[in-house]
Design a protein around this motif. Structure first.
Motif, PDB file in Angstrom:
ATOM      1  N   VAL A 110      44.155  36.826  32.410  1.00 46.47           N
ATOM      2  CA  VAL A 110      45.178  36.048  33.403  1.00 46.47           C
ATOM      3  C   VAL A 110      45.279  36.874  34.348  1.00 46.47           C
ATOM      4  CG1 VAL A 110      47.349  35.020  33.689  1.00 46.47           C
ATOM      5  CG2 VAL A 110      46.095  34.345  31.624  1.00 46.47           C
ATOM      6  N   ARG A 111      45.664  38.053  34.426  1.00 42.10           N
ATOM      7  CA  ARG A 111      45.987  39.193  35.534  1.00 42.10           C
ATOM      8  C   ARG A 111      44.485  39.187  36.193  1.00 42.10           C
ATOM      9  NH1 ARG A 111      47.333  43.833  34.024  1.00 42.10           N
ATOM     10  NH2 ARG A 111      46.657  43.859  31.821  1.00 42.10           N
ATOM     11  N   LEU A 112      43.496  39.603  35.544  1.00 44.78           N
ATOM     12  CA  LEU A 112      42.292  39.536  36.388  1.00 44.78           C
ATOM     13  C   LEU A 112      41.918  38.391  37.197  1.00 44.78           C
ATOM     14  CD1 LEU A 112      39.807  41.383  36.667  1.00 44.78           C
ATOM     15  CD2 LEU A 112      38.866  40.296  34.689  1.00 44.78           C
ATOM     16  N   LYS A 113      42.278  37.349  36.762  1.00 42.42           N
ATOM     17  CA  LYS A 113      42.006  36.081  37.734  1.00 42.42           C
ATOM     18  C   LYS A 113      42.805  36.285  38.874  1.00 42.42           C
ATOM     19  CE  LYS A 113      41.996  30.810  37.400  1.00 42.42           C
ATOM     20  NZ  LYS A 113      42.486  29.836  36.454  1.00 42.42           N
ATOM     21  N   ALA A 114      44.157  36.335  38.771  1.00 44.23           N
ATOM     22  CA  ALA A 114      44.992  36.529  39.937  1.00 44.23           C
ATOM     23  C   ALA A 114      44.471  37.660  40.919  1.00 44.23           C
ATOM     24  CB  ALA A 114      46.179  36.856  39.503  1.00 44.23           C
ATOM     25  N   GLU A 115      43.897  38.637  40.385  1.00 43.74           N
ATOM     26  CA  GLU A 115      43.489  39.743  41.116  1.00 43.74           C
ATOM     27  C   GLU A 115      42.284  39.396  41.999  1.00 43.74           C
ATOM     28  OE1 GLU A 115      43.636  44.184  40.009  1.00 43.74           O
ATOM     29  OE2 GLU A 115      41.705  43.579  39.687  1.00 43.74           O
ATOM     30  N   GLY A 140      40.366  36.103  49.083  1.00 46.11           N
ATOM     31  CA  GLY A 140      41.386  35.869  50.307  1.00 46.11           C
ATOM     32  C   GLY A 140      41.306  37.059  51.284  1.00 46.11           C
ATOM     33  N   PHE A 141      41.249  38.366  50.663  1.00 46.18           N
ATOM     34  CA  PHE A 141      41.239  39.314  51.452  1.00 46.18           C
ATOM     35  C   PHE A 141      39.751  39.701  52.339  1.00 46.18           C
ATOM     36  CE2 PHE A 141      44.525  41.354  48.385  1.00 46.18           C
ATOM     37  CZ  PHE A 141      45.334  40.895  49.055  1.00 46.18           C
ATOM     38  N   ASN A 185      42.237  46.450  42.901  1.00 38.71           N
ATOM     39  CA  ASN A 185      41.291  46.770  41.669  1.00 38.71           C
ATOM     40  C   ASN A 185      42.065  47.472  40.312  1.00 38.71           C
ATOM     41  OD1 ASN A 185      41.599  49.307  42.652  1.00 38.71           O
ATOM     42  ND2 ASN A 185      39.648  49.854  42.831  1.00 38.71           N
ATOM     43  N   GLY A 186      43.599  47.514  40.632  1.00 38.58           N
ATOM     44  CA  GLY A 186      44.121  47.939  39.437  1.00 38.58           C
ATOM     45  C   GLY A 186      43.928  47.389  38.020  1.00 38.58           C
ATOM     46  N   THR A 187      43.843  45.994  37.832  1.00 36.57           N
ATOM     47  CA  THR A 187      43.692  45.461  36.768  1.00 36.57           C
ATOM     48  C   THR A 187      42.387  45.572  36.278  1.00 36.57           C
ATOM     49  OG1 THR A 187      45.272  43.552  37.271  1.00 36.57           O
ATOM     50  CG2 THR A 187      43.683  43.023  35.440  1.00 36.57           C
ATOM     51  N   LEU A 188      41.337  45.695  36.981  1.00 40.40           N
ATOM     52  CA  LEU A 188      39.836  45.881  36.657  1.00 40.40           C
ATOM     53  C   LEU A 188      39.821  47.120  36.003  1.00 40.40           C
ATOM     54  CD1 LEU A 188      36.874  44.826  36.300  1.00 40.40           C
ATOM     55  CD2 LEU A 188      36.619  45.702  38.711  1.00 40.40           C
ATOM     56  N   TYR A 198      34.941  34.517  39.390  1.00 35.88           N
ATOM     57  CA  TYR A 198      36.297  33.591  39.316  1.00 35.88           C
ATOM     58  C   TYR A 198      35.810  32.352  38.502  1.00 35.88           C
ATOM     59  CZ  TYR A 198      40.675  30.954  40.500  1.00 35.88           C
ATOM     60  OH  TYR A 198      41.760  30.558  40.684  1.00 35.88           O
ATOM     61  N   GLU A 199      34.842  31.781  38.821  1.00 38.44           N
ATOM     62  CA  GLU A 199      34.258  30.583  37.900  1.00 38.44           C
ATOM     63  C   GLU A 199      34.126  30.916  36.774  1.00 38.44           C
ATOM     64  OE1 GLU A 199      30.878  29.098  40.045  1.00 38.44           O
ATOM     65  OE2 GLU A 199      31.785  28.466  41.787  1.00 38.44           O
TER      66      GLU A 199
END
Length: 251
Positions: free
Chosen positions: A60-65, A71-72, A123-126, A244-245
């Motif tokens: 879930v956190r990775l998806k948001a990241e 967008g960036f 890339n903190g979550t990754l 993301y997909e």
């Protein structure tokens, strides 16, 4: 319970019933082994539940990241496309009659071409997932493969940014400082223009830079590097969108 079994063993030994004692001992060992196996099974089940929960929270956190990074990258692509268009517009101005050109237009284009490129990338979550083994808990092999490969692609993009920024800082900026009136540019294009006033070198015309071969080469280099960086950013964007997909499918 332990006292109970100990008394049975003692009674069998005192009654000299060795064969029965042996059978009993084997049975007791079997019971202990079964107990250990049951405990391990329960422990494994609890561990699997815990890992599954951690994996879901991580995804879930990775998806948001990943969504933020898409967008960036899109924002940086737009900036680079603007830089490419501006450098191309300057190249088309070279060779024209400067008396028919606008210095203000050239100044605006130069300001855009001067922009360094550094895409914001979270890339903190990754990194957490790679360092703690949470990525390994993901059941999808295709998703894991992309996650493991993403850092190398980001590094390629960073290398391209570093090369272009160094080229701007070491060659383009020094040339511009020498041949362009920044005060005149600031006077015409910034909110503090009236405060600083126009350049006191009234005889200087920024358009004269269009007659210098080195300027043409520098602008051409910016145009070329912008194209390379746009391609790099597009590859990164496509990879993030595919990632993301896969995450959505995995959820």
């Amino acid at each position: 319970m332990i006292k109970f079994f100990r008394k049975i063993r003692q009674r069998l030994v005192t009654e000299n019933k060795f064969s029965k004692y042996l059978i009993y001992a084997i049975g007791e060992i079997i019971l202990v082994v079964i107990g250990i196996l049951i405990a391990l099974q329960i422990n494994n089940r609890n561990l699997n539940k815990s890992n599954l929960k951690e994996s879901k929270e991580f995804v879930v956190r990775l998806k948001a990241e990943v969504k933020s990074n898409i967008g960036f990258v899109k924002e940086e692509i737009e900036k680079k496309e603007s830089q490419r268009r501006s450098s191309l517009a300057i190249l088309k101005m070279i060779g024209e009659d400067i008396t028919k050109l606008s210095s203000k237009t050239l100044d605006s284009l130069i300001i855009i071409t001067m922009a360094n490129g550094n895409v914001e990338f979270k890339n903190g979550t990754l990194n957490e997932g790679l360092n703690t083994g949470k990525v390994a808990l993901i059941k999808s092999d295709s998703l894991k493969t992309r996650l493991y490969g993403l850092p190398s692609l980001v590094e390629e993009v960073r290398s391209g940014e570093k090369y272009m920024n160094e080229d701007l800082n070491e060659y383009f900026y020094p040339f511009i400082y020498e041949h362009i009136s920044f005060r005149q540019m600031d006077f015409e294009h910034t909110a503090h223009g009236e405060l600083i006033g126009p350049s006191k070198f009234s005889s200087h015309n920024n358009l004269n830079v269009l007659n210098i071969l080195k300027f043409e080469s520098l602008i051409d280099n910016i145009f070329y590097n912008s194209n390379v960086q746009i391609d790099n950013y597009q590859r990164l964007k496509n990879e993030l969108e595919n990632l993301y997909e896969l995450i959505e499918e995995y959820e």
